[in-house]
Design a protein around this motif. Sequence first.
Motif, PDB file in Angstrom:
ATOM      1  N   VAL A 112       1.042  -1.378  -0.044  1.00 12.09           N
ATOM      2  CA  VAL A 112      -0.012  -0.152   0.466  1.00 12.09           C
ATOM      3  C   VAL A 112       1.095   1.471  -0.487  1.00 12.09           C
ATOM      4  O   VAL A 112       1.706   1.358   0.928  1.00 12.09           O
ATOM      5  N   ASN A 113       0.750   1.833  -1.028  1.00 15.55           N
ATOM      6  CA  ASN A 113       1.285   3.556  -1.316  1.00 15.55           C
ATOM      7  C   ASN A 113       0.777   4.100  -0.166  1.00 15.55           C
ATOM      8  O   ASN A 113      -0.314   4.602   0.383  1.00 15.55           O
ATOM      9  N   PRO A 114       2.106   5.228   0.785  1.00 17.46           N
ATOM     10  CA  PRO A 114       1.608   5.863   1.674  1.00 17.46           C
ATOM     11  C   PRO A 114       0.889   6.876   1.384  1.00 17.46           C
ATOM     12  O   PRO A 114      -0.998   7.245   2.065  1.00 17.46           O
ATOM     13  N   SER A 115       0.281   7.295   0.234  1.00 22.34           N
ATOM     14  CA  SER A 115      -0.667   8.278  -0.148  1.00 22.34           C
ATOM     15  C   SER A 115      -2.252   7.559  -0.940  1.00 22.34           C
ATOM     16  O   SER A 115      -2.953   8.331  -0.089  1.00 22.34           O
ATOM     17  N   ASP A 116      -1.768   5.951  -0.090  1.00 22.63           N
ATOM     18  CA  ASP A 116      -3.291   5.506   0.197  1.00 22.63           C
ATOM     19  C   ASP A 116      -3.586   4.991   1.182  1.00 22.63           C
ATOM     20  O   ASP A 116      -4.458   4.080   1.802  1.00 22.63           O
ATOM     21  N   TRP A 117      -2.422   5.046   1.990  1.00 16.29           N
ATOM     22  CA  TRP A 117      -2.566   4.229   3.633  1.00 16.29           C
ATOM     23  C   TRP A 117      -3.771   4.758   4.323  1.00 16.29           C
ATOM     24  O   TRP A 117      -4.536   4.083   4.730  1.00 16.29           O
ATOM     25  N   ASN A 118      -3.845   6.844   4.248  1.00 17.81           N
ATOM     26  CA  ASN A 118      -5.534   6.900   5.758  1.00 17.81           C
ATOM     27  C   ASN A 118      -5.819   6.127   5.131  1.00 17.81           C
ATOM     28  O   ASN A 118      -7.049   6.234   6.365  1.00 17.81           O
ATOM     29  N   LYS A 119      -6.692   6.298   3.393  1.00 15.01           N
ATOM     30  CA  LYS A 119      -8.243   5.364   3.112  1.00 15.01           C
ATOM     31  C   LYS A 119      -8.029   4.773   4.003  1.00 15.01           C
ATOM     32  O   LYS A 119      -9.262   3.699   4.314  1.00 15.01           O
ATOM     33  N   GLY A 182       9.203  -0.728   6.690  1.00 22.31           N
ATOM     34  CA  GLY A 182       8.881  -1.564   5.751  1.00 22.31           C
ATOM     35  C   GLY A 182       8.900  -2.965   5.241  1.00 22.31           C
ATOM     36  O   GLY A 182       8.363  -3.991   5.148  1.00 22.31           O
ATOM     37  N   ILE A 183      10.331  -3.138   6.205  1.00 24.20           N
ATOM     38  CA  ILE A 183      10.184  -4.673   5.844  1.00 24.20           C
ATOM     39  C   ILE A 183      10.220  -5.519   7.064  1.00 24.20           C
ATOM     40  O   ILE A 183      10.070  -6.906   6.461  1.00 24.20           O
ATOM     41  N   ARG A 184       9.466  -5.359   7.824  1.00 23.50           N
ATOM     42  CA  ARG A 184       9.377  -6.420   8.911  1.00 23.50           C
ATOM     43  C   ARG A 184       7.916  -6.130   8.746  1.00 23.50           C
ATOM     44  O   ARG A 184       7.757  -7.762   8.629  1.00 23.50           O
ATOM     45  N   LYS A 204       4.135   0.071   2.176  1.00 23.43           N
ATOM     46  CA  LYS A 204       5.060   0.277   1.266  1.00 23.43           C
ATOM     47  C   LYS A 204       5.805   1.229   1.842  1.00 23.43           C
ATOM     48  O   LYS A 204       5.888   2.694   2.162  1.00 23.43           O
ATOM     49  N   GLY A 205       7.079   0.777   2.111  1.00 27.01           N
ATOM     50  CA  GLY A 205       8.413   1.577   3.040  1.00 27.01           C
ATOM     51  C   GLY A 205       8.288   2.218   4.006  1.00 27.01           C
ATOM     52  O   GLY A 205       9.370   3.144   4.426  1.00 27.01           O
ATOM     53  N   GLY A 206       7.555   1.555   4.679  1.00 27.79           N
ATOM     54  CA  GLY A 206       6.831   2.271   6.285  1.00 27.79           C
ATOM     55  C   GLY A 206       6.992   3.649   6.614  1.00 27.79           C
ATOM     56  O   GLY A 206       6.744   4.337   6.060  1.00 27.79           O
TER      57      GLY A 206
END
Length: 310
Positions: A112-119, A182-184, A204-206
Amino acid sequence: MNHISSLYKFHKISDPHLVHNNIRKKLKSLSIKGTILVGAEGINGTISSKNMILLEKAIEYLKSIEGFNDLDIKFSKSRSNPFIRLKIKLKSEIVTIGDSTISPNDIVGEYVNPSDWNKLISDDDVVIIDTRNDYEYSIGTFKNSINPNTSKFREFPEWLKSKHFSNADKKNKKYAMFCTGGIRCEKASSFMKKEGFKNVYHLKGGILKYFESIPEDKTCWEGECFVFDERVSLRHDLTKGTYEMCHGCRMPITSKDKKSHKYIKGVSCHKCFHKTSKEQKDRYMSRQKQIDLAKKRNQNHIGPQEEVLN
């Protein structure tokens, strides 16, 4: 100013020993500091340099390794150097979960990209899981996230199994996981998929990429983010946070914690004071004196790797 890059990628390496040696030689030639773990499952680390051009050359080299051209990379800066030396380590796992059958190279959740995380995490039906350790969770996390109360990542599988999720839960519920870089959470998602969970997502990218990408006035993050270097914690703007580190137990401490009579700089805090012997305290105190002396001489203290309570 020190330029810092956190990076990782799961990708099968046929000859980890050769890759390990080549990375060590190249990064040493560029005067890079930091730590990189190399294993058969991939590469994981954080590196730094006062010279951005040299850091970029190091990253360019790492991306030139077969299969790592799309290395996951996050950037930040620090006035103080977060590392005093370069360490390239050969590991059986680049993030330890304790089960060699768990492989993001074979099966993994949905990025999940950060831009979509909040949703995603604003959905009441989504179970949000912080895959970091309890001391990391204690200084900051995403709103409404679950704390597995682990002291090490390898405890995550046991925690998940202890929850006794039903087959219906595994099939129908959505699970969103995150960690520092993002790795764990990526490896945790691999474990959950292996255990039969269908709808597994990970950031993605944590947290660090989230901080890079999302404006502070739009954040769903609360608090600061723990990092495993001398900065200890970061604010949302990726500047050094307010926490310091107890070098006796490597736990984050506040200014208030330092007022405790159990706090001794470089030796102990209220969390570990009674867990170390007098001999250990004496040894830590001797090391701290060497560090203080080196600072007075405007030198870096490079001694043996610190002993850490586990």
